[in-house]
Design a protein around this motif. Structure first.
Motif, PDB file in Angstrom:
ATOM      1  N   VAL A   5      44.963  66.280  40.441  1.00  0.00           N
ATOM      2  CA  VAL A   5      44.978  65.454  41.253  1.00  0.00           C
ATOM      3  C   VAL A   5      46.373  65.275  42.234  1.00  0.00           C
ATOM      4  O   VAL A   5      46.295  64.500  41.658  1.00  0.00           O
ATOM      5  CB  VAL A   5      43.911  64.400  41.863  1.00  0.00           C
ATOM      6  CG1 VAL A   5      43.818  64.337  42.976  1.00  0.00           C
ATOM      7  CG2 VAL A   5      41.910  65.388  41.518  1.00  0.00           C
ATOM      8  N   SER A   6      46.571  65.961  43.301  1.00  0.00           N
ATOM      9  CA  SER A   6      47.202  64.696  43.672  1.00  0.00           C
ATOM     10  C   SER A   6      47.845  64.036  44.787  1.00  0.00           C
ATOM     11  O   SER A   6      46.739  63.526  45.275  1.00  0.00           O
ATOM     12  CB  SER A   6      48.893  66.086  44.698  1.00  0.00           C
ATOM     13  OG  SER A   6      49.077  65.550  45.489  1.00  0.00           O
ATOM     14  N   CYS A   7      47.999  62.818  44.399  1.00  0.00           N
ATOM     15  CA  CYS A   7      47.735  61.374  45.137  1.00  0.00           C
ATOM     16  C   CYS A   7      49.214  61.305  46.359  1.00  0.00           C
ATOM     17  O   CYS A   7      49.247  60.212  46.724  1.00  0.00           O
ATOM     18  CB  CYS A   7      48.643  60.633  44.061  1.00  0.00           C
ATOM     19  SG  CYS A   7      49.454  59.807  43.684  1.00  0.00           S
ATOM     20  N   LYS A   9      48.852  61.839  49.040  1.00  0.00           N
ATOM     21  CA  LYS A   9      48.444  61.506  50.943  1.00  0.00           C
ATOM     22  C   LYS A   9      47.369  60.918  50.361  1.00  0.00           C
ATOM     23  O   LYS A   9      45.963  61.069  51.056  1.00  0.00           O
ATOM     24  CB  LYS A   9      47.931  62.399  51.255  1.00  0.00           C
ATOM     25  CG  LYS A   9      48.589  62.634  52.686  1.00  0.00           C
ATOM     26  CD  LYS A   9      47.932  63.854  53.547  1.00  0.00           C
ATOM     27  CE  LYS A   9      46.254  63.413  54.276  1.00  0.00           C
ATOM     28  NZ  LYS A   9      45.616  64.662  54.645  1.00  0.00           N
ATOM     29  N   LEU A  10      47.441  59.897  50.327  1.00  0.00           N
ATOM     30  CA  LEU A  10      46.583  59.000  49.827  1.00  0.00           C
ATOM     31  C   LEU A  10      45.623  57.812  51.116  1.00  0.00           C
ATOM     32  O   LEU A  10      46.390  57.593  52.151  1.00  0.00           O
ATOM     33  CB  LEU A  10      46.627  57.472  48.488  1.00  0.00           C
ATOM     34  CG  LEU A  10      46.227  58.337  47.295  1.00  0.00           C
ATOM     35  CD1 LEU A  10      47.808  57.587  45.742  1.00  0.00           C
ATOM     36  CD2 LEU A  10      45.259  58.554  47.376  1.00  0.00           C
ATOM     37  N   PRO A  11      44.431  57.213  51.221  1.00  0.00           N
ATOM     38  CA  PRO A  11      44.312  57.399  52.069  1.00  0.00           C
ATOM     39  C   PRO A  11      44.503  55.256  52.760  1.00  0.00           C
ATOM     40  O   PRO A  11      43.855  55.263  54.336  1.00  0.00           O
ATOM     41  CB  PRO A  11      42.229  57.258  52.287  1.00  0.00           C
ATOM     42  CG  PRO A  11      42.194  56.786  50.773  1.00  0.00           C
ATOM     43  CD  PRO A  11      42.843  57.320  49.868  1.00  0.00           C
ATOM     44  N   VAL A  12      45.148  54.615  52.394  1.00  0.00           N
ATOM     45  CA  VAL A  12      44.705  53.301  52.228  1.00  0.00           C
ATOM     46  C   VAL A  12      46.392  52.967  52.023  1.00  0.00           C
ATOM     47  O   VAL A  12      46.719  52.239  50.744  1.00  0.00           O
ATOM     48  CB  VAL A  12      44.096  52.503  51.371  1.00  0.00           C
ATOM     49  CG1 VAL A  12      43.734  50.974  51.691  1.00  0.00           C
ATOM     50  CG2 VAL A  12      42.464  53.426  51.099  1.00  0.00           C
ATOM     51  N   ARG A 324      24.202  54.790  50.424  1.00  0.00           N
ATOM     52  CA  ARG A 324      24.314  53.970  49.536  1.00  0.00           C
ATOM     53  C   ARG A 324      22.929  52.698  49.019  1.00  0.00           C
ATOM     54  O   ARG A 324      22.538  51.750  48.311  1.00  0.00           O
ATOM     55  CB  ARG A 324      25.093  52.897  49.662  1.00  0.00           C
ATOM     56  CG  ARG A 324      26.458  53.123  49.090  1.00  0.00           C
ATOM     57  CD  ARG A 324      26.856  53.819  50.792  1.00  0.00           C
ATOM     58  NE  ARG A 324      28.136  54.706  50.463  1.00  0.00           N
ATOM     59  CZ  ARG A 324      28.037  55.692  51.754  1.00  0.00           C
ATOM     60  NH1 ARG A 324      27.770  55.938  52.428  1.00  0.00           N
ATOM     61  NH2 ARG A 324      29.672  56.004  50.926  1.00  0.00           N
TER      62      ARG A 324
ATOM     63  N   SER B 142      30.941  57.880  45.666  1.00  0.00           N
ATOM     64  CA  SER B 142      31.452  57.763  46.607  1.00  0.00           C
ATOM     65  C   SER B 142      33.190  57.136  46.788  1.00  0.00           C
ATOM     66  O   SER B 142      34.009  57.555  47.679  1.00  0.00           O
ATOM     67  CB  SER B 142      30.944  57.142  48.069  1.00  0.00           C
ATOM     68  OG  SER B 142      30.420  56.003  47.654  1.00  0.00           O
ATOM     69  N   LYS B 146      36.054  59.924  47.527  1.00  0.00           N
ATOM     70  CA  LYS B 146      37.412  58.789  48.347  1.00  0.00           C
ATOM     71  C   LYS B 146      38.786  59.322  48.136  1.00  0.00           C
ATOM     72  O   LYS B 146      39.408  60.257  49.109  1.00  0.00           O
ATOM     73  CB  LYS B 146      36.959  57.484  49.583  1.00  0.00           C
ATOM     74  CG  LYS B 146      37.870  57.299  50.195  1.00  0.00           C
ATOM     75  CD  LYS B 146      37.608  56.296  51.094  1.00  0.00           C
ATOM     76  CE  LYS B 146      35.578  55.715  51.469  1.00  0.00           C
ATOM     77  NZ  LYS B 146      35.800  54.227  52.066  1.00  0.00           N
ATOM     78  N   ILE B 147      38.614  58.831  46.813  1.00  0.00           N
ATOM     79  CA  ILE B 147      40.261  58.955  46.063  1.00  0.00           C
ATOM     80  C   ILE B 147      40.951  60.440  45.967  1.00  0.00           C
ATOM     81  O   ILE B 147      41.713  60.648  46.273  1.00  0.00           O
ATOM     82  CB  ILE B 147      40.321  58.044  44.909  1.00  0.00           C
ATOM     83  CG1 ILE B 147      40.095  56.803  45.371  1.00  0.00           C
ATOM     84  CG2 ILE B 147      41.752  58.276  44.178  1.00  0.00           C
ATOM     85  CD1 ILE B 147      41.690  56.198  45.747  1.00  0.00           C
ATOM     86  N   LEU B 148      39.688  61.005  45.672  1.00  0.00           N
ATOM     87  CA  LEU B 148      39.982  62.517  45.095  1.00  0.00           C
ATOM     88  C   LEU B 148      40.474  63.440  46.434  1.00  0.00           C
ATOM     89  O   LEU B 148      40.533  64.627  46.216  1.00  0.00           O
ATOM     90  CB  LEU B 148      38.785  63.457  43.540  1.00  0.00           C
ATOM     91  CG  LEU B 148      39.056  62.254  42.764  1.00  0.00           C
ATOM     92  CD1 LEU B 148      37.543  62.987  41.974  1.00  0.00           C
ATOM     93  CD2 LEU B 148      40.075  63.056  42.215  1.00  0.00           C
ATOM     94  N   SER B 150      40.427  62.920  49.112  1.00  0.00           N
ATOM     95  CA  SER B 150      42.043  62.394  49.982  1.00  0.00           C
ATOM     96  C   SER B 150      43.624  63.040  49.002  1.00  0.00           C
ATOM     97  O   SER B 150      44.441  62.134  50.115  1.00  0.00           O
ATOM     98  CB  SER B 150      42.144  61.287  50.682  1.00  0.00           C
ATOM     99  OG  SER B 150      42.246  60.380  49.426  1.00  0.00           O
ATOM    100  N   GLY B 151      43.694  63.461  48.488  1.00  0.00           N
ATOM    101  CA  GLY B 151      44.747  64.065  47.282  1.00  0.00           C
ATOM    102  C   GLY B 151      45.937  64.680  47.888  1.00  0.00           C
ATOM    103  O   GLY B 151      46.188  65.047  47.962  1.00  0.00           O
ATOM    104  N   ILE B 313      47.141  56.779  40.846  1.00  0.00           N
ATOM    105  CA  ILE B 313      45.621  56.779  41.996  1.00  0.00           C
ATOM    106  C   ILE B 313      44.862  55.958  40.932  1.00  0.00           C
ATOM    107  O   ILE B 313      43.963  55.786  41.471  1.00  0.00           O
ATOM    108  CB  ILE B 313      45.204  58.244  41.198  1.00  0.00           C
ATOM    109  CG1 ILE B 313      46.515  59.679  41.522  1.00  0.00           C
ATOM    110  CG2 ILE B 313      43.451  58.427  40.875  1.00  0.00           C
ATOM    111  CD1 ILE B 313      45.361  61.119  41.979  1.00  0.00           C
ATOM    112  N   GLN B 316      45.355  53.251  43.331  1.00  0.00           N
ATOM    113  CA  GLN B 316      45.087  53.366  44.650  1.00  0.00           C
ATOM    114  C   GLN B 316      43.977  52.576  44.775  1.00  0.00           C
ATOM    115  O   GLN B 316      43.332  52.299  45.292  1.00  0.00           O
ATOM    116  CB  GLN B 316      45.602  54.490  45.240  1.00  0.00           C
ATOM    117  CG  GLN B 316      46.880  55.453  45.605  1.00  0.00           C
ATOM    118  CD  GLN B 316      47.436  54.277  46.492  1.00  0.00           C
ATOM    119  OE1 GLN B 316      46.827  54.228  47.503  1.00  0.00           O
ATOM    120  NE2 GLN B 316      48.638  53.806  46.709  1.00  0.00           N
ATOM    121  N   LEU B 320      42.101  50.204  46.882  1.00  0.00           N
ATOM    122  CA  LEU B 320      40.782  50.639  47.494  1.00  0.00           C
ATOM    123  C   LEU B 320      39.204  49.734  47.713  1.00  0.00           C
ATOM    124  O   LEU B 320      38.625  49.542  48.912  1.00  0.00           O
ATOM    125  CB  LEU B 320      40.624  51.731  46.832  1.00  0.00           C
ATOM    126  CG  LEU B 320      39.278  52.918  48.349  1.00  0.00           C
ATOM    127  CD1 LEU B 320      39.776  52.527  50.046  1.00  0.00           C
ATOM    128  CD2 LEU B 320      38.764  54.077  47.836  1.00  0.00           C
TER     129      LEU B 320
END
Lengths: 473, 473
Positions: A5-7, A9-12, A324, B142, B146-148, B150-151, B313, B316, B320
């Protein structure tokens, strides 16, 4: 390893996290060096009980009874607490906090929330069907934003937030790939919300996105202002004109201190403005067990009330919540006690009233003390803490301090807060974590330490600040 | 109103929600009509306590002590419970469950989780730094997805999930706009996972997305199979070859019933396969307070352990998690008792052992009973319930029933389940909510009602099924 997994482009892209962790971790790295303090004071997060505030006895009694129903036979618990516990348990599957609730929350707790809102708003009716129990207010805010932002359309959704803001908003907007649209609170005018500034923000935003949601925090976090009724009316009128969905973060509704200030709920004002508004403007309002006088952060209890939400969106909201399963049922029970506390004539009322007034009375004292002491420090300017539980003073930093920060590739107020932490053990959050007008610097400090400790803390900040000014003069 | 928000493009195209709500709402609409049953039996959700299972006494004692520490002075609580409660409270801010914890969870609870994993896995070490406490397992799953997802990368991220699956996975994948890549479990072979099928799924997926994550549910939900050690090895080898991130949903690790079946954790097998695997394959494993023998769903406790997660990660991930502050501290405390129960020699051990064995013994009995009774019904075929807490029988529906369903624009098994609910009050979930091979039909039913009640339920399903076959013959 090469890494599946490349990090990249992380979302936060959050720089400052509103949590002890961030600064504490940095501090931990330099812990080998002897520090000129004996204790770290976490004035960075609104966590009342961590600062020594005692839980409201009645709330914990009901929670203990719900947790271990054998105690319902114990003579050491008052009858009114037992009555509340029995009622909550009867509404739970298998009469147990250990069962899932409906995703929207336990029915009778939603009824109690609706009754509370009706009382609070002088009789304006609230419908339990419009109440959603949540995992703290944060959960409600991020869930409703997720629904609203995904509402389709050609351009990206714009979400208006105050600056300074509570960083949950910027983080969720970024996660959802929506557009953060800033409107600036007026620091010169006690952090008031000015509708002309809203108008400017929307006008400019329309050039590159589709502004749909307007977030308001009242009482303000981190800024502590309490909105006037007139201001709320103006905001509602503006939302009506611009067809904006209103998100009213009202978690500090019990935390109003300044004489002359009162909490007005958006729901009530909306209703009083007449049917053209009350049947049309869409609103979600949030509350929580974490703030107020109970400070039950750890239970993650909260609710949201939605007004004029389209039935189809309501259906989608329940679906999204169902994924959830349900919010923590113990947090729901805590919320119940917040909205349904002892009343005059009940056995526990006197003790409850005493505990509540003691917490709120101390907070009012500390709000005034903080404002007064900060304003005695040269190069610090602090608006009145009308409500909530934070000071957000402006600090005027010398040019040489700004340069020194830049040499460390740090925001100047971050540099200041790190130095404060290293030299005094006092942990506060730099204004850059909340947003502020370009070229101004602030920090947020809670007023939660006990009165005498807070006085010492403020004295230490003052001494630090004066030394800091001297050093970088 | 015209509506500020359009709901034309909502994020969660979930048709069947894994929750009582969906079917109950539909039922409610027809509640005016007199029903031929007196009670609705919610065999649709794995909610043990709602079905009458009693909480584990020790767990609730510790929770009550943590909730209302005055009870630490009460002679009616055992010393070992008090010891656990004191230890948890000492690790909480202000010694209170009402404070926020670190976003990753309370330190000493993460240590207890690590010690539990080490014991469970026969000494394979676990590092508390790799443990994240979560709001139930759903939250962990979840969040890591989300983290994976958005990689980054040019094409969309593919996430492999079993079919049938637990619908959380499809819902989250859809929310995140990732690509759901199905691999089919082998119904003819007790729902075993076949690596050739994984290979096919990945090969085909590569034509239109970038498969990065492989989800496994073991023991299976809704399918109840328990994976063999050999099969787990094959899966790990495959993940290593294809550089897939493994998500092991192991929330039913305590729920294994079939003689000859044993739970093997992915973590342990990974370790035993040697350093080439154990230092390279990325893995996240999930556990929860909701299943097993304690069934504490309402507390929303859970943890995830991550192995070989890239440090960046990890950073991150903490960011998150920080946005929502922390998981419910009461759920964290419940998780602590699950991983740190009474041991031989402690005062509460005998009662704990008795309660635990009673729950698990009954579940094993009910698993066998359910399999046997379903297989006596013509047109029903049920694999052994090796583990978890569900039967997922295949039902062979007559062509005329399929046509009748289509006339109601319903999936045939949804039509079947609705009829079952209307005629017997028994609520189960159609196989189409979990996914199944085209042209096959199933439903998922929990084995959670008490033994005698379950026997009655199964008898009623049998009678209904025979009448249904006759009607649509």
């Amino acid at each position: 390893m090469t890494g599946a997994v490349s990090c990249s482009k992380l979302p936060v892209p959050i720089r400052i996290i509103h949590h002890p962790l961030t600064l504490m971790v940095i501090l931990g790295k330099t812990m080998g060096i002897k520090k000129p303090f004996t204790e770290v004071i976490r004035a960075n997060i609104g966590d009342a009980q961590a600062m020594g505030q005692q839980p409201i006895t009645f709330l914990r009694q009901v929670m203990a009874l719900c947790t271990y129903p054998n105690l319902l036979d114990s003579p050491s618990f008052p009858e009114d607490a037992k009555k509340r516990a029995r009622r909550i348990l009867q509404a739970c599957g298998g009469n147990s906090l250990g069962s899932y609730s409906a995703s929207q929350g336990v029915n009778c707790i939603r009824e109690d929330v609706a009754a509370y809102i009706t009382r609070r708003d002088g009789g304006v009716p609230a419908d339990p069907d419009n109440i959603y129990l949540t995992t703290g207010a944060s959960d409600g805010i991020s869930t409703i934003l997720k629904i609203l932002v995904s509402g389709g359309g050609k351009s990206r959704t714009g979400v208006l937030i105050p600056i300074p803001q509570y960083p949950l908003y910027s983080a969720v907007i970024s996660e959802l790939d929506a557009v953060q649209v800033n409107y600036y609170l007026d620091e010169e005018n006690c952090w008031a919300l000015n509708v002309n500034e809203l108008r400017r923000a929307v006008r400019e935003a329309k050039e590159h996105c589709d502004p749909k949601v307007l977030c308001i925090i009242n009482p303000g976090n981190p800024t502590g202002q309490v909105q006037s009724r007139k201001c709320i009316e103006d905001v509602i009128h503006f939302a009506w004109e611009e067809k904006l969905f209103l998100l009213a973060d009202e978690v500090y509704q019990d935390n109003v201190y300044s004489p002359g200030c009162r909490f007005h709920s958006f729901k009530k004002v909306l209703h009083e403005m007449g049917p053209e508004y009350s049947s049309n403007v869409e609103l979600a309002s949030f509350h929580s067990t974490s703030k107020g006088y109970m400070g039950e952060c750890g239970y993650r209890g909260g609710y949201m009330e939605v007004i004029n939400l389209h039935p189809e969106i309501k259906g989608q909201l329940v679906k999204l919540l169902s994924v959830r399963l349900c919010p923590p049922v113990s947090g729901q029970a805590a919320m119940d006690i917040v909205v349904n506390p002892p009343v005059p004539g009940e056995e526990s009322f006197e003790q409850f009233r005493r505990e509540k007034e003691s917490v709120l009375g101390d907070l009012a004292k500390k709000a005034k003390l903080t404002e007064d002491l900060f304003n005695q420090v040269p190069g610090v300017q602090c608006n009145p803490l009308q409500g909530a539980m934070y000071a957000f003073p402006r600090i005027f930093l010398p040019a040489r301090a700004v340069e020194a920060a830049q040499a460390h590739t740090m925001a100047p107020d971050m540099f200041y807060c790190m130095k404060l932490l290293e030299e005094t053990g006092i942990c506060v959050v730099p204004g850059s974590g909340f947003g502020q007008r370009e070229g101004t610097y602030h920090f947020r400090m809670t007023i939660l330490p006990p009165v005498e400790k807070l006085r010492t803390v403020l004295q230490k900040v003052k001494e630090f600040h004066i030394k800091f000014l001297e050093k970088y003069a």
